[in-house]
Structures are given as structure tokens and as C-alpha cells.
Design an enzyme around this catalytic site. Structure first.
Site, mmCIF file in Angstrom:
data_model
loop_
_atom_site.group_PDB
_atom_site.id
_atom_site.type_symbol
_atom_site.label_atom_id
_atom_site.label_comp_id
_atom_site.label_asym_id
_atom_site.label_seq_id
_atom_site.Cartn_x
_atom_site.Cartn_y
_atom_site.Cartn_z
ATOM 1 N N SER A 94 1.048 -1.072 0.085
ATOM 2 C CA SER A 94 -0.165 -0.090 -0.106
ATOM 3 C C SER A 94 0.943 1.199 0.032
ATOM 4 C CB SER A 94 -0.720 -0.003 1.215
ATOM 5 O OG SER A 94 -1.376 -1.161 1.605
ATOM 6 N N LYS A 169 -7.396 1.928 -1.748
ATOM 7 C CA LYS A 169 -6.864 1.117 -0.629
ATOM 8 C C LYS A 169 -6.403 2.388 0.477
ATOM 9 C CE LYS A 169 -4.508 -1.502 2.397
ATOM 10 N NZ LYS A 169 -5.182 -2.573 2.903
ATOM 11 N N LYS A 238 1.570 4.855 8.345
ATOM 12 C CA LYS A 238 1.803 5.165 7.125
ATOM 13 C C LYS A 238 0.647 5.402 6.216
ATOM 14 C CE LYS A 238 2.502 1.855 4.717
ATOM 15 N NZ LYS A 238 1.646 0.940 3.673
#
Ligand code: NAD
Length: 295
Positions: A94, A169, A238
Site C-alpha cells: 500500500s 486502498k 503510514k
């Protein structure tokens, strides 16, 4: 031959499923024990991403963040240093859509196709081969990728061109990160107010407050005080940054995303960065002086 780079919590399980489906797989990871684990299942070890790319028809990457994916593609011993024209690279990580789009352009100049195919479903889904996979690719490359992706996932959709998979995502993980932060606070409130954690779980998992965060993280994490990842605090942090950056790119405020990221920031400051994201419950537990555990 298939190459697989990044044999962590997700990568090792996805790679194992490709091997089980009969593919010949060469692997690479900076952690030797991770490579040994796959060799035990029948994989061979590649000396570098470049060496792997020279012999593979398809290379998968499942890596922690944009900078590492970029280095693995463009570095001195990276994929593009060894790739022959026609190589197909599928990034399962991702990362930020801008980075995968930039890398796809550079790869195309060398005759290499690169697409984004981030996954959802956690380590349990990776193990069972039931991941949801969100693909950013042309129709033709999606069709080429699909037989491989069917070895690791069951819901496989083309979202749009390169970068679209990573975009959906990051929106998903914005929601998941916010849900988990709200869940941690809510469960601690219930316990502090005198309820048993099991009562909270039994009722809420069948009520309007339920979420994937609750059903995926209560039994094996919160209730047992087990915070082995799973999905690390650092990775959710993140992913929230990817959402925050994207919100800035498109010019919109991200109130809950920024607030939730501060919760994961606080968890990192406490030293919980490498623990499962559900470890954020410990922050609220510390404020309240109670624990969401079953005896
Ligand atoms: P992880 O940290 O467990 O695994 C990453 C692996 O990459 C490790 O084995 C590490 O040694 C290896 N690595 C790091 N730098 C490397 C390099 N330069 N070259 C080769 N290998 C290197 O992470 P994970 O949980 O497996 O997640 C991988 C990706 O999948 C991330 O982008 C994450 O956001 C995403 N993801 C994770 C989950 C989950 O539940 N864990 C779910 C969906 C998506």
C-alpha cells in the site's frame, strides 16, 4: 518463474500460496530468516532484485512503504537494473498513488509493465488466500495479472488505471484507522463504566456500532492482550499519512484522519510502533486505569 520480494507478515503468506498453486518462485528479502522460511516450502533464493528480475516473467513486491518500493525498483541492484523488456511487476504494497504512477512511467521506458494491486483482508486473509485485491492497471494488464492474483485472493477488481488501486486502498485504511481509534476508546469507556469486555463484544458485534475493526481485532488481540502483528501501528500510521497527503493534493480537510493519526503517533511515541494496530487500546487503558481483557 515468479519472483517475490518482501516476505513479511503478508508477503510470506501470499508467496506460500503461489508456491502451493504450483508456481516456481524465487524470493528476496533483507531478512535472511524470511528467505529461509520460503526455501523450506520449495522456493529458491535470489541474490538481489536485479538478479531475480533477469530470470523472472512476473515479480511481486510486498514492501513496507513508498521509499522502499522505489528503491527496490530503481536502486543499483533494483528490479529495473536487471529486468528484460516484457517483465511484469505487480506491487501488492500500500503506497502513495503518485509514486506508483511515476515508477510505472519509468518502467515503461524499459519495456517493463508495473501495476498496483494492494490487498485487504489481513494476515488471516493472506493465509487463506481470500484477500480483496484492488488493481490499478490497463484492461490488458489486469487480464494478464488475474490468474496470478487468483492464487492469493478471491475478490479481485480493476479500479482504474495505475494508481487507482492504491487510491481506494488508502481510503479504506483511512476508515479502518479511524474505526480502530474509535473502537479502542469506546471499549475502554464500556469497561471503565463497569461492563465486562465480553458483554460489550457480544452485543456491539450484532449492533449498529459493529465494524471490521471490532470483529477482526477483539478475539485474538484486545481480549487476550496479544499485540503481535497482524498489521503494525507503523503501517497504519503510514496509510493515514497517504490519506492526509492525498487530501492535501485534492484540497480537502481531513478532520478525523488527522486526529486518528495522532492516536497512532502517540502509540509510536510509547514504543508500540511494531505492535499490532490494536495496541492503541493501551493508550486509552492507561488514561482510564482499566484493561479490555478477558480473565
Ligand atoms: P512487514 O513489515 O511484515 O513485511 C515487509 C517485509 O519487507 C519484511 O519481511 C522486510 O524484511 C521486507 N523488506 C523491507 N525492506 C526491504 C528491502 N529493501 N528489500 C526486500 N525486502 C525488504 O509488512 P506487511 O504487514 O507484510 O505489509 C506489507 C505491505 O502490505 C505494506 O505496504 C502494508 O501496508 C500492506 N498491507 C499489510 C496488511 C497486514 O495486515 N499486515 C494488510 C494489507 C496490506
Amino acid at each position: 518463474m515468479i519472483g517475490f520480494i518482501g516476505l513479511g507478515a503478508m508477503g510470506a503468506k501470499m508467496c506460500a500460496n503461489l508456491i502451493k498453486k504450483g508456481h516456481q518462485v524465487a524470493v528476496y528479502d533483507v531478512v535472511p530468516a524470511a528467505v529461509d522460511g520460503m526455501k523450506a516450502l520449495g522456493a529458491t533464493a535470489a541474490a538481489s532484485p536485479a538478479a531475480m528480475a533477469a530470470n523472472a516473467e512476473v515479480v511481486f513486491t510486498s514492501l513496507p512503504n513508498s521509499a522502499i518500493v522505489e528503491d527496490t525498483m530503481l536502486g543499483a541492484n533494483g528490479i529495473l537494473a536487471g529486468a528484460k523488456p516484457g517483465l511484469f511487476v505487480i506491487d501488492l504494497s500500500s503506497i502513495t498513488p503518485r509514486v506508483i504512477q511515476k515508477l510505472a512511467k519509468i518502467a515503461a521506458e524499459k519495456g517493463v509493465d508495473l501495476i498496483d494491486a494492494p490487498v485487504s483482508g489481513g494476515t488471516a486473509g493472506a493465509e487463506k488466500g481470500t484477500l480483496t485485491i484492488m488493481v490499478g492497471a490497463s484492461e490488458a494488464l489486469f487480464a494478464k495479472a488475474k490468474p496470478y492474483l487468483e492464487c492469493i485472493g478471491t475478490k479481485i477488481d480493476r479500479i482504474g488505471d495505475v494508481g487507482a488501486g492504491d487510491t481506494v486502498k488508502l481510503v479504506n485504511n483511512l476508515l479502518f484507522g479511524c474505526n480502530m481509534a474509535a473502537l479502542a476508546e469506546a471499549m475502554v469507556l464500556g469497561v471503565k463504566a463497569g461492563l465486562a469486555p465480553r458483554t460489550l463484544f457480544d452485543i456491539i458485534s450484532k449492533s449498529s456500532g459493529s465494524s471490521y475493526a471490532l470483529t477482526a481485532k477483539y478475539e485474538n488481540f484486545f481480549s487476550k492482550g496479544n499485540f503481535q502483528p497482524g498489521f503494525m501501528v507503523d503501517l497504519e500510521y503510514k496509510d493515514l499519512q497517504l490519506a492526509i497527503d492525498t487530501a492535501k493534493d485534492v484540497g480537502m480537510p481531513l478532520l478525523f484522519g488527522n486526529m486518528a493519526q495522532q492516536v497512532y503517533e502517540a502509540a509510536r511515541a510509547k514504543g508500540y510502533g511494531k505492535e499490532d494496530m490494536s495496541a492503541i487500546v493501551k493508550l486509552a487503558e492507561e488514561y482510564a486505569g482499566v484493561e479490555v481483557r478477558e480473565q
